[in-house]
Design an enzyme around this catalytic site. Structure first.
Site, PDB file in Angstrom:
ATOM      1  N   GLU A 138       7.504 -55.051 -40.005  1.00  0.00           N
ATOM      2  CA  GLU A 138       7.604 -56.508 -40.104  1.00  0.00           C
ATOM      3  C   GLU A 138       8.792 -56.931 -40.957  1.00  0.00           C
ATOM      4  OE1 GLU A 138       6.050 -58.377 -38.181  1.00  0.00           O
ATOM      5  OE2 GLU A 138       4.718 -56.820 -37.430  1.00  0.00           O
ATOM      6  N   HIS A 141      11.955 -56.953 -39.037  1.00  0.00           N
ATOM      7  CA  HIS A 141      12.213 -58.216 -38.338  1.00  0.00           C
ATOM      8  C   HIS A 141      12.873 -59.222 -39.276  1.00  0.00           C
ATOM      9  CE1 HIS A 141      10.420 -57.335 -34.510  1.00  0.00           C
ATOM     10  NE2 HIS A 141       9.210 -57.128 -35.001  1.00  0.00           N
ATOM     11  N   GLU A 210      11.660 -55.285 -30.967  1.00  0.00           N
ATOM     12  CA  GLU A 210      10.550 -54.426 -31.396  1.00  0.00           C
ATOM     13  C   GLU A 210      11.034 -53.000 -31.634  1.00  0.00           C
ATOM     14  OE1 GLU A 210       7.465 -55.295 -32.264  1.00  0.00           O
ATOM     15  OE2 GLU A 210       8.159 -57.340 -31.930  1.00  0.00           O
TER      16      GLU A 210
END
Length: 284
Positions: A138, A141, A210
């Site tokens: 995460e 990202h 991703e």
């Protein structure tokens, strides 16, 4: 984030915006073109500044702090802080989602306004090493500023679908009689092909990001096995415990929330878990 990935994303976002402008012109000629341009500007602005609040509110997120949900905070915060130091990121705000289905997501327009949210289910299912692998994904990202880009793509895609629905009712109302027939055909094509094309482009943007976030997790934890183990559990248990997720926010999660609807899974914004695990295994 590689230069190739950046160029690919810019081109795909440009294509999405061009589709929105084309859709507006197909419905109402020059006036529709301005409508499409206005929608693109408004949607991009709103997704930049409000997408994180919308996502967190959608799942009734509760703050994770020293005073609110302190036991969970004491477990998760040191993991997040350690990774932020390695990645050169400020500490994000932490949130808890009252969902039994295991999942997590990051949101926020930039690293200074980032949030990381965990479901109750993922904290119950994962050990600390697996949580570290998920958090590193995460934060990957956040590091790559994927959240803003994905949110912009999602909102433009939603606008295209909205305009495509208008084409069903008002398709082909050109500014002059000579263009009316052409606009009617263009409006009909946009009604049929617009939503599918928008979903495919959004899917391409999200999937490439991703993979990049998975690579960041392996790099900063120095142990791809952490995320490999976490993804395996997520793939199994998310199907056993479906989650009601909004299509506009499903792309944020580390694994696509399983809803049991085959059509939604067909146009998934996430690569297959098996493919992600195979790529991570090559990094051992």
């Amino acid at each position: 984030m590689t230069a190739t990935n950046t160029i690919k994303t810019v081109l795909l976002l440009g294509l999405l915006s061009a589709m929105l402008l084309f859709a507006g012109e197909a419905i109402a000629g020059a006036g529709g073109l301005y409508l499409g341009l206005g929608l693109a500007v408004v949607m991009n602005f709103s997704s930049s500044f409000f997408s994180d609040r919308i996502a967190l509110a959608s799942y009734n997120a509760q703050p994770l702090t020293e005073t609110e949900n302190p036991e969970i905070y004491r477990r998760v915060a040191p993991i997040v802080q350690g990774l932020c130091q390695r990645m050169g990121l400020p500490m994000p705000r932490l949130w808890l989602l009252p969902e039994d289905s295991p999942n997590a997501f990051a949101t926020g327009r930039n690293p200074q306004h980032a949030s990381v949210a965990f479901t109750v289910g993922i904290l119950r299912l994962m050990n600390d090493r697996e949580i570290e692998g998920v958090v590193a994904h995460e934060l990957g990202h956040v590091l790559h500023r994927d959240i803003l880009i994905s949110s912009v793509a999602a909102t433009i895609a939603a606008a295209i679908m909205f305009v495509s629905r208008l084409a069903f009712w008002f398709g082909g109302t050109g500014d002059d009689d000579d263009r009316g027939g052409g606009n009617a055909i263009a409006g009909f094509l946009m009604m049929i092909l617009g939503p599918v094309a928008a979903m495919l482009i959004q899917m391409a943007i999200s999937r490439s990001r991703e993979y990049s976030a998975d690579e960041a997790s392996a790099q900063y934890t120095h142990a791809p096995n952490e995320l490999i183990s976490a993804l395996g559990k997520l793939d199994t248990y998310s199907k056993q415990i479906p989650m009601e997720a909004s299509p506009s926010t499903a792309h944020l999660f580390i694994i696509k929330p399983f809803t049991g609807q085959w059509f939604g899974n067909l146009f998934s914004t996430h690569p297959s878990t098996a493919d992600r695990i195979a790529r991570l295994q090559q990094m051992r």
